[in-house]
Design an enzyme around this catalytic site. Sequence first.
Site, PDB file in Angstrom:
ATOM      1  N   GLY A 218       0.826  -1.199   0.000  1.00  0.00           N
ATOM      2  CA  GLY A 218       0.000   0.000   0.000  1.00  0.00           C
ATOM      3  C   GLY A 218       0.861   1.251   0.000  1.00  0.00           C
ATOM      4  O   GLY A 218       0.356   2.362   0.108  1.00  0.00           O
ATOM      5  N   GLU A 259       5.225  -6.574   1.250  1.00  0.00           N
ATOM      6  CA  GLU A 259       5.138  -7.066  -0.135  1.00  0.00           C
ATOM      7  C   GLU A 259       4.861  -5.927  -1.096  1.00  0.00           C
ATOM      8  O   GLU A 259       3.788  -5.846  -1.679  1.00  0.00           O
ATOM      9  CB  GLU A 259       4.020  -8.100  -0.278  1.00  0.00           C
ATOM     10  CG  GLU A 259       3.439  -8.566   1.000  1.00  0.00           C
ATOM     11  CD  GLU A 259       2.156  -9.333   0.845  1.00  0.00           C
ATOM     12  OE1 GLU A 259       2.214 -10.504   1.186  1.00  0.00           O
ATOM     13  OE2 GLU A 259       1.129  -8.778   0.407  1.00  0.00           O
ATOM     14  N   PRO A 260       5.814  -5.047  -1.296  1.00  0.00           N
ATOM     15  CA  PRO A 260       5.589  -3.924  -2.197  1.00  0.00           C
ATOM     16  C   PRO A 260       5.721  -4.318  -3.672  1.00  0.00           C
ATOM     17  O   PRO A 260       6.583  -5.123  -4.023  1.00  0.00           O
ATOM     18  CB  PRO A 260       6.701  -2.942  -1.819  1.00  0.00           C
ATOM     19  CG  PRO A 260       7.790  -3.787  -1.243  1.00  0.00           C
ATOM     20  CD  PRO A 260       7.156  -5.024  -0.684  1.00  0.00           C
ATOM     21  N   GLY A 261       4.847  -3.754  -4.474  1.00  0.00           N
ATOM     22  CA  GLY A 261       4.980  -3.906  -5.921  1.00  0.00           C
ATOM     23  C   GLY A 261       5.324  -2.537  -6.484  1.00  0.00           C
ATOM     24  O   GLY A 261       6.461  -2.236  -6.845  1.00  0.00           O
ATOM     25  N   ARG A 298      -4.009   1.678 -17.375  1.00  0.00           N
ATOM     26  CA  ARG A 298      -4.291   2.308 -16.078  1.00  0.00           C
ATOM     27  C   ARG A 298      -5.080   3.616 -16.176  1.00  0.00           C
ATOM     28  O   ARG A 298      -6.008   3.817 -15.402  1.00  0.00           O
ATOM     29  CB  ARG A 298      -2.993   2.539 -15.289  1.00  0.00           C
ATOM     30  CG  ARG A 298      -2.221   1.257 -14.999  1.00  0.00           C
ATOM     31  CD  ARG A 298      -1.022   1.489 -14.088  1.00  0.00           C
ATOM     32  NE  ARG A 298      -1.409   1.641 -12.709  1.00  0.00           N
ATOM     33  CZ  ARG A 298      -1.488   2.774 -12.063  1.00  0.00           C
ATOM     34  NH1 ARG A 298      -1.190   3.898 -12.661  1.00  0.00           N
ATOM     35  NH2 ARG A 298      -1.870   2.815 -10.811  1.00  0.00           N
ATOM     36  N   TYR A 302      -8.390   3.056 -14.092  1.00  0.00           N
ATOM     37  CA  TYR A 302      -8.522   3.696 -12.775  1.00  0.00           C
ATOM     38  C   TYR A 302      -8.412   5.218 -12.825  1.00  0.00           C
ATOM     39  O   TYR A 302      -8.277   5.847 -11.787  1.00  0.00           O
ATOM     40  CB  TYR A 302      -7.390   3.293 -11.817  1.00  0.00           C
ATOM     41  CG  TYR A 302      -6.877   1.910 -11.785  1.00  0.00           C
ATOM     42  CD1 TYR A 302      -7.669   0.870 -11.302  1.00  0.00           C
ATOM     43  CD2 TYR A 302      -5.561   1.635 -12.156  1.00  0.00           C
ATOM     44  CE1 TYR A 302      -7.150  -0.400 -11.198  1.00  0.00           C
ATOM     45  CE2 TYR A 302      -5.042   0.359 -12.046  1.00  0.00           C
ATOM     46  CZ  TYR A 302      -5.842  -0.653 -11.572  1.00  0.00           C
ATOM     47  OH  TYR A 302      -5.335  -1.904 -11.451  1.00  0.00           O
ATOM     48  N   CYS A 328      -9.516   1.193 -31.562  1.00  0.00           N
ATOM     49  CA  CYS A 328     -10.865   1.597 -31.928  1.00  0.00           C
ATOM     50  C   CYS A 328     -11.803   1.521 -30.725  1.00  0.00           C
ATOM     51  O   CYS A 328     -12.704   0.682 -30.653  1.00  0.00           O
ATOM     52  CB  CYS A 328     -11.368   0.771 -33.099  1.00  0.00           C
ATOM     53  SG  CYS A 328     -10.359   1.092 -34.549  1.00  0.00           S
ATOM     54  N   TYR A 356       2.121  -2.340 -13.056  1.00  0.00           N
ATOM     55  CA  TYR A 356       0.778  -2.573 -13.614  1.00  0.00           C
ATOM     56  C   TYR A 356       0.613  -1.953 -15.001  1.00  0.00           C
ATOM     57  O   TYR A 356      -0.460  -1.478 -15.351  1.00  0.00           O
ATOM     58  CB  TYR A 356      -0.304  -2.057 -12.639  1.00  0.00           C
ATOM     59  CG  TYR A 356      -0.103  -2.617 -11.260  1.00  0.00           C
ATOM     60  CD1 TYR A 356      -0.360  -3.953 -11.011  1.00  0.00           C
ATOM     61  CD2 TYR A 356       0.401  -1.836 -10.214  1.00  0.00           C
ATOM     62  CE1 TYR A 356      -0.130  -4.505  -9.759  1.00  0.00           C
ATOM     63  CE2 TYR A 356       0.641  -2.377  -8.963  1.00  0.00           C
ATOM     64  CZ  TYR A 356       0.374  -3.709  -8.743  1.00  0.00           C
ATOM     65  OH  TYR A 356       0.600  -4.247  -7.514  1.00  0.00           O
TER      66      TYR A 356
HETATM   67  C1  PLP Z   1      -0.967  -6.458  -5.431  1.00  0.00           C
HETATM   68  C2  PLP Z   1      -0.542  -6.906  -4.112  1.00  0.00           C
HETATM   69  C3  PLP Z   1       0.540  -6.279  -3.465  1.00  0.00           C
HETATM   70  C4  PLP Z   1       1.301  -5.108  -4.046  1.00  0.00           C
HETATM   71  O1  PLP Z   1       0.597  -3.914  -3.969  1.00  0.00           O
HETATM   72  P1  PLP Z   1       1.293  -2.537  -4.433  1.00  0.00           P
HETATM   73  O2  PLP Z   1       0.240  -1.508  -4.254  1.00  0.00           O
HETATM   74  O3  PLP Z   1       1.721  -2.682  -5.850  1.00  0.00           O
HETATM   75  O4  PLP Z   1       2.473  -2.325  -3.568  1.00  0.00           O
HETATM   76  C5  PLP Z   1       0.928  -6.803  -2.248  1.00  0.00           C
HETATM   77  N1  PLP Z   1       0.283  -7.854  -1.693  1.00  0.00           N
HETATM   78  C6  PLP Z   1      -0.755  -8.465  -2.282  1.00  0.00           C
HETATM   79  C7  PLP Z   1      -1.412  -9.616  -1.619  1.00  0.00           C
HETATM   80  C8  PLP Z   1      -1.211  -8.010  -3.506  1.00  0.00           C
HETATM   81  O5  PLP Z   1      -2.260  -8.604  -4.085  1.00  0.00           O
END
Ligand code: PLP
Length: 405
Positions: A218, A259-261, A298, A302, A328, A356
């Site tokens: 988050g 768990e950062p993405g 995106r 969103y 299109c 994403y």
């Molecule tokens: C998508 C996801 C994340 C990563 O969220 P970000 O907003 O990209 O940091 C972490 N944990 C879980 C379980 C997710 O589904």
Amino acid sequence: MQGKDLLQLAEQFGTPLYVYDAEKIQSQFNRLTKAFSKVDKLRINYAMKALSNVAILQLLKDMGSGLDTVSIQEVLLGLHAGFEPEKIFYTPNGVSLEEIEEVNALGVQINIDNLSILEQFGTKHPNVPVCIRINPHVMAGGNTNISVGHIDSKFGISIHQMPHLVRIVENTKMNIVGIHMHTGSDILDIEVFLYAAEILFDAARNFKNLEFLDFGSGFKVPYKKDDIETDIEELGKKLSKRFNAFCEEYGKDLTLIFEPGKFLVSQAGFFLTKVNVVKQTTSTVFAGIDSGFNHLIRPMLYGSQHHIENISNPKGKERFYSVVGYICETDTFANNRRIAEIKEGDILSFHNAGAYCFSMSSNYNSRYKPAEVLWLHGKGHLIRAHEKFEDLLQNQIPLTTETTI
Ligand SMILES: *Cc1c(COP(=O)(O)O)cnc(C)c1O
């Protein structure tokens, strides 16, 4: 990595093109690690759904990252990239018992997010170490306002179901080793996040054999000017202190997991596109590019605002443009945006294109997916080739003489 490097990469590899800066991924990883340096056992599991190219996974593995996965296919990609099964975490939602069993058999840590599967899995495999995903029902509502919303969220096991959860664990004698939450909303207010952490600690007190607590993600990164960004350093200071105190109370040094993405890869990415046409209408000036929501969805999905820069004319006089795609459908990337004067053939660079973006791309309109390049040690490395016509035909089975009408 600078504008002129990107321009040169667009020329060398062609557009549309995704480019990722390895150094930026590394510096974000280091920043997070440093913010939590007071925690003895810290683990960062990269949420690979943000950007799942195998070369990116290898890069993160070399930095010492673990992996957070949401499907068995992501687990397989992680193993393929060289991650040890113990470094992979599986956090699906709404998947079958069979898939969870298959992932468990691969030696990967599983995380269960509903009572039905928990009871079935615990009955069949009481000795397997399992993590539980809870839903703390916390979301930020303004600055200091904490609301217990998200009652409709499909994710996690509601904390209000804790008595039932505990009963299932006692009845099956299953082995709960971790508690997890991931609210999915941006951490704008650290106090709100700390409030959710207290709920996680409360849940943890119900279990005696825990090894880790997983606070999900988050972390918010800025997309446009004046965007709020999670103050990682402040969060690190406050949460570390609280976490260490909890470990003392619990009587064990637990591992803290994130768990950062987005935080790791968003700002490292740039999406390079070429302007096919500048089209003046009665109400606006459109810049039509060689891409669309098939490559970057995106903004349409969103309403995200990706900063767009004309790297062919960075010092040019700014004018108002609507940047649109060639699909299109209505695929507007930006409305009424001030961008340095655009000519046909110019290269537009979209910022924050690491998370994403490619991972959500498709072949809609039968267009090829873009190539991907990793910028490493001052040089561009192709990590995914542009698609070709054969890729569109792969897995398609045409009618034969027997099957035609
Ligand atoms: C998508 C996801 C994340 C990563 O969220 P970000 O907003 O990209 O940091 C972490 N944990 C879980 C379980 C997710 O589904």
